[in-house]
Design an enzyme around this catalytic site. Structure first.
Site, PDB file in Angstrom:
ATOM      1  N   MET A  89     -12.871 -35.274  21.565  1.00 23.78           N
ATOM      2  CA  MET A  89     -12.613 -35.650  22.947  1.00 23.78           C
ATOM      3  C   MET A  89     -11.343 -35.007  23.492  1.00 23.78           C
ATOM      4  O   MET A  89     -10.506 -35.666  24.094  1.00 23.78           O
ATOM      5  CB  MET A  89     -12.541 -37.181  23.073  1.00 23.78           C
ATOM      6  N   ASN A 106     -20.748 -27.339  20.756  1.00 23.80           N
ATOM      7  CA  ASN A 106     -20.439 -28.696  21.194  1.00 23.80           C
ATOM      8  C   ASN A 106     -21.735 -29.427  21.490  1.00 23.80           C
ATOM      9  O   ASN A 106     -22.756 -28.818  21.792  1.00 23.80           O
ATOM     10  CB  ASN A 106     -19.562 -28.671  22.452  1.00 23.80           C
ATOM     11  N   HIS A 108     -23.246 -32.621  23.834  1.00 20.82           N
ATOM     12  CA  HIS A 108     -22.882 -33.421  25.012  1.00 20.82           C
ATOM     13  C   HIS A 108     -24.061 -34.321  25.370  1.00 20.82           C
ATOM     14  O   HIS A 108     -25.202 -33.839  25.448  1.00 20.82           O
ATOM     15  CB  HIS A 108     -22.546 -32.485  26.183  1.00 20.82           C
ATOM     16  N   SER A 135     -27.531 -32.276  24.900  1.00 24.86           N
ATOM     17  CA  SER A 135     -27.489 -30.806  24.924  1.00 24.86           C
ATOM     18  C   SER A 135     -26.508 -30.297  23.879  1.00 24.86           C
ATOM     19  O   SER A 135     -25.431 -30.887  23.699  1.00 24.86           O
ATOM     20  CB  SER A 135     -27.008 -30.306  26.295  1.00 24.86           C
ATOM     21  N   ASP A 144     -17.946 -28.506  29.166  1.00 23.77           N
ATOM     22  CA  ASP A 144     -19.366 -28.929  29.072  1.00 23.77           C
ATOM     23  C   ASP A 144     -20.265 -27.952  29.820  1.00 23.77           C
ATOM     24  O   ASP A 144     -21.343 -28.332  30.294  1.00 23.77           O
ATOM     25  CB  ASP A 144     -19.547 -30.326  29.680  1.00 23.77           C
TER      26      ASP A 144
HETATM   27  C1  GRF Z   1     -21.523 -38.501  20.956  1.00 27.80           C
HETATM   28  O1  GRF Z   1     -22.311 -39.277  21.806  1.00 27.80           O
HETATM   29  C2  GRF Z   1     -21.420 -37.115  21.499  1.00 27.80           C
HETATM   30  O2  GRF Z   1     -22.511 -36.731  22.275  1.00 27.80           O
HETATM   31  C3  GRF Z   1     -20.208 -37.181  22.365  1.00 27.80           C
HETATM   32  O3  GRF Z   1     -19.334 -38.125  21.776  1.00 27.80           O
HETATM   33  C4  GRF Z   1     -20.086 -38.970  20.929  1.00 27.80           C
HETATM   34  C5  GRF Z   1     -19.497 -38.815  19.565  1.00 27.80           C
HETATM   35  O4  GRF Z   1     -20.012 -39.758  18.733  1.00 27.80           O
HETATM   36  N1  GRF Z   1     -19.564 -35.880  22.419  1.00 27.80           N
HETATM   37  P1  GRF Z   1     -19.646 -39.652  17.161  1.00 27.80           P
HETATM   38  O5  GRF Z   1     -18.127 -39.636  17.051  1.00 27.80           O
HETATM   39  O6  GRF Z   1     -20.272 -38.386  16.652  1.00 27.80           O
HETATM   40  O7  GRF Z   1     -20.259 -40.880  16.593  1.00 27.80           O
END
Ligand code: GRF
Length: 203
Positions: A89, A106, A108, A135, A144
């Site tokens: 993040m 990545n 998303h 995606s 993104d």
């Molecule tokens: C996932 O939903 C992903 O799509 C988004 O953040 C979340 C991460 O979940 N980027 P995790 O840490 O892999 O459980």
């Protein structure tokens, strides 16, 4: 080929990749897992799997550039063939992204180009969409916004809330990401000037 996974949170996508990498014929090796938060459960998951971990705590850096510099140093040391962002993040600077163009992926939780950014499930519900999804894309300077490699669709149900929808989207994430990472490690996916090629054919 070697993989470094970057995560910030629970790491369920990381876990799916760890599980897949244990299959005998999986073509990639997860060298290490990096997190920007010392308490990320993703670190636990890596430790359980005997995978090296490193933390670059963004709270310790005064600027985005300094954080990216520290992260870059770790990645240059490990020198992976591919960097897999799995619930990472942090918004990475353009310089950082350029250094790994074509070898940073990545995931998303939306059907890009729709719903870039955060809180995608609630936004899909608020819009009354009937179809949602996930995606996987190459990371470029546009947040993104990189060229999409693969998507999976999830039907929105009338009694869905953000929680129930996220649950079904994550199920698809955990199926799709290991497939795409496998394809990348097999050399079947390339980012070219014209876009994404799969087995040499433009998607
Ligand atoms: C996932 O939903 C992903 O799509 C988004 O953040 C979340 C991460 O979940 N980027 P995790 O840490 O892999 O459980």
């Amino acid at each position: 080929p070697t993989i470094v996974v970057l995560a910030s949170g629970s790491g369920t996508n990381l876990q799916a990749l760890i599980d897949a990498s244990r299959e005998r014929d999986f073509p990639g090796e997860i060298l290490a897992v990096g997190c920007n938060r010392p308490g990320a459960f993703a670190l636990e998951r890596a430790a359980q799997a005997n995978i090296k971990t490193f933390v670059v705590d963004h709270k310790k850096y005064g600027s985005r550039e300094e954080f990216d510099g520290a992260l870059m140093a770790e990645l240059r040391r490990l020198n992976p063939d591919v960097i897999v962002l799995a619930g990472f993040m942090r918004i990475l600077t353009a310089d950082f992204v350029r250094a790994f163009r074509g070898r940073m992926l990545n995931i998303h939780p939306s059907l890009l180009p729709a719903y870039t950014g955060l809180n995608t499930h609630q936004r899909v519900l608020d819009a009354g969409d009937k179809v949602h999804g996930v995606s996987i894309h190459f990371v470029t300077e546009e947040l993104d916004g990189g060229p999409v490699i693969a998507q999976a669709e999830v039907a929105v149900q009338s009694d869905d809330d953000a929680e129930s929808l996220a649950e079904r989207v994550q199920q698809q994430e955990h199926v799709l990401y290991p497939i795409v990472v496998r394809w990348f490690c097999e050399g079947r996916i390339q980012l070219t000037a014209d876009g994404v090629q799969f087995d040499g054919k433009l998607l």
